[in-house]
Scaffold this motif. Structure first.
Motif, PDB file in Angstrom:
ATOM      1  N   SER A  76     -12.713  -2.936 -72.408  1.00  0.00           N
ATOM      2  CA  SER A  76     -11.510  -3.729 -72.624  1.00  0.00           C
ATOM      3  C   SER A  76     -11.836  -4.759 -73.702  1.00  0.00           C
ATOM      4  O   SER A  76     -12.924  -5.323 -73.715  1.00  0.00           O
ATOM      5  CB  SER A  76     -11.115  -4.427 -71.319  1.00  0.00           C
ATOM      6  OG  SER A  76      -9.977  -5.220 -71.510  1.00  0.00           O
TER       7      SER A  76
ATOM      8  N   ASP B 261      -5.910   2.098 -66.715  1.00  0.00           N
ATOM      9  CA  ASP B 261      -6.327   2.384 -65.347  1.00  0.00           C
ATOM     10  C   ASP B 261      -5.355   3.354 -64.668  1.00  0.00           C
ATOM     11  O   ASP B 261      -5.762   4.213 -63.895  1.00  0.00           O
ATOM     12  CB  ASP B 261      -6.452   1.094 -64.539  1.00  0.00           C
ATOM     13  CG  ASP B 261      -7.717   0.318 -64.884  1.00  0.00           C
ATOM     14  OD1 ASP B 261      -8.595   0.858 -65.591  1.00  0.00           O
ATOM     15  OD2 ASP B 261      -7.822  -0.848 -64.453  1.00  0.00           O
ATOM     16  N   PHE B 262      -4.053   3.235 -64.978  1.00  0.00           N
ATOM     17  CA  PHE B 262      -3.044   4.139 -64.420  1.00  0.00           C
ATOM     18  C   PHE B 262      -3.316   5.584 -64.843  1.00  0.00           C
ATOM     19  O   PHE B 262      -3.066   6.518 -64.093  1.00  0.00           O
ATOM     20  CB  PHE B 262      -1.639   3.716 -64.883  1.00  0.00           C
ATOM     21  CG  PHE B 262      -0.569   4.711 -64.548  1.00  0.00           C
ATOM     22  CD1 PHE B 262      -0.042   4.777 -63.267  1.00  0.00           C
ATOM     23  CD2 PHE B 262      -0.097   5.593 -65.512  1.00  0.00           C
ATOM     24  CE1 PHE B 262       0.933   5.711 -62.953  1.00  0.00           C
ATOM     25  CE2 PHE B 262       0.876   6.534 -65.214  1.00  0.00           C
ATOM     26  CZ  PHE B 262       1.394   6.581 -63.925  1.00  0.00           C
TER      27      PHE B 262
ATOM     28  N   CYS C 118      -2.470  -0.911 -72.793  1.00  0.00           N
ATOM     29  CA  CYS C 118      -2.652  -2.096 -71.957  1.00  0.00           C
ATOM     30  C   CYS C 118      -3.740  -1.733 -70.945  1.00  0.00           C
ATOM     31  O   CYS C 118      -3.838  -0.576 -70.532  1.00  0.00           O
ATOM     32  CB  CYS C 118      -1.367  -2.430 -71.191  1.00  0.00           C
ATOM     33  SG  CYS C 118       0.088  -2.714 -72.201  1.00  0.00           S
ATOM     34  N   SER C 119      -4.535  -2.695 -70.527  1.00  0.00           N
ATOM     35  CA  SER C 119      -5.621  -2.402 -69.581  1.00  0.00           C
ATOM     36  C   SER C 119      -5.098  -1.761 -68.296  1.00  0.00           C
ATOM     37  O   SER C 119      -5.684  -0.803 -67.782  1.00  0.00           O
ATOM     38  CB  SER C 119      -6.415  -3.671 -69.267  1.00  0.00           C
ATOM     39  OG  SER C 119      -7.101  -4.097 -70.417  1.00  0.00           O
ATOM     40  N   ASP C 120      -3.991  -2.269 -67.770  1.00  0.00           N
ATOM     41  CA  ASP C 120      -3.414  -1.696 -66.546  1.00  0.00           C
ATOM     42  C   ASP C 120      -2.953  -0.261 -66.772  1.00  0.00           C
ATOM     43  O   ASP C 120      -3.099   0.591 -65.903  1.00  0.00           O
ATOM     44  CB  ASP C 120      -2.240  -2.533 -66.049  1.00  0.00           C
ATOM     45  CG  ASP C 120      -2.675  -3.873 -65.492  1.00  0.00           C
ATOM     46  OD1 ASP C 120      -3.869  -4.040 -65.185  1.00  0.00           O
ATOM     47  OD2 ASP C 120      -1.807  -4.760 -65.363  1.00  0.00           O
ATOM     48  N   CYS C 121      -2.365   0.011 -67.943  1.00  0.00           N
ATOM     49  CA  CYS C 121      -1.906   1.364 -68.254  1.00  0.00           C
ATOM     50  C   CYS C 121      -3.086   2.326 -68.360  1.00  0.00           C
ATOM     51  O   CYS C 121      -3.003   3.474 -67.927  1.00  0.00           O
ATOM     52  CB  CYS C 121      -1.085   1.375 -69.544  1.00  0.00           C
ATOM     53  SG  CYS C 121       0.521   0.567 -69.364  1.00  0.00           S
TER      54      CYS C 121
ATOM     55  N   THR D 114     -12.333  -0.367 -63.922  1.00  0.00           N
ATOM     56  CA  THR D 114     -12.765  -1.002 -62.684  1.00  0.00           C
ATOM     57  C   THR D 114     -13.500  -0.016 -61.789  1.00  0.00           C
ATOM     58  O   THR D 114     -14.423  -0.383 -61.080  1.00  0.00           O
ATOM     59  CB  THR D 114     -11.564  -1.591 -61.926  1.00  0.00           C
ATOM     60  OG1 THR D 114     -10.576  -0.560 -61.764  1.00  0.00           O
ATOM     61  CG2 THR D 114     -10.964  -2.749 -62.687  1.00  0.00           C
TER      62      THR D 114
END
Length: 170
Positions: free
Chosen positions: A99, A142-143, A137-140, A162
């Motif tokens: 990231s 991970d998704f 995006c970091s969350d995307c 993560t």
């Protein structure tokens, strides 16, 4: 703390960076810290690190036992972010994704996340695909774990940062 480059093999207190696409480096089994850039072909005991033109990171052991995820590596292995290796008495982690925080003059400002289509802005935390460099995006990112990068013609299967034990900003 200086950011460690990717892709790399992390030995804990030191690391070895993979070469540019289409190139190779050799790590002699008795001197793993002494990487030297040269094409494959010698018979010396050690480990070749390479980057295919596609961007995939590969290892080619020569008369050296290498375990990947507890299983022996035969002939060669394509590595994926978070892979754990055991070689020459060392436990080694492979990192190819991280990231990053978008800087003020980044060429990524104004581009869109490949997943949610949100505009990338200065100071945003993003992840770039190691093969095609598409931004997420970091969350995307991970998704997308265990799915596929959304960029056309890219077959990279993301691993959640993560889940792979990578710090948010290493």
């Amino acid at each position: 703390m200086a950011r460690k480059p990717v892709p790399r093999l992390d030995f804990g207190d030191w690391y070895v960076t993979f070469p540019q696409r289409g190139r190779y480096i050799f790590l002699p089994a008795d001197q793993l810290r002494e990487a030297r850039e040269e094409p494959p072909g010698q018979n010396e005991c050690g480990l070749w690190l390479g980057r295919a033109e596609s961007g995939l990171s590969v290892i080619i052991p020569v008369r050296l036992a290498v375990l990947r995820g507890g299983l022996p590596t035969v002939v060669f292995a394509v590595l994926h972010h978070g892979d754990q290796l055991r070689l020459a008495g060392y436990d080694v982690d492979f990192h190819e994704v991280r990231s990053v925080r978008v800087g003020e003059s980044s060429r990524l400002i104004g581009q869109e996340c490949q997943q949610c289509r949100a505009e990338i802005v200065r100071s945003a935390d993003i992840v770039q695909c190691p093969l095609c460099q598409a931004a997420y995006c970091s969350d995307c990112w991970d998704f997308l774990a265990n799915k596929r990068c959304y960029s056309r013609a890219c077959n990279y299967a993301p691993v959640a940062l993560t889940l792979a034990g990578e710090a948010a900003h290493d």
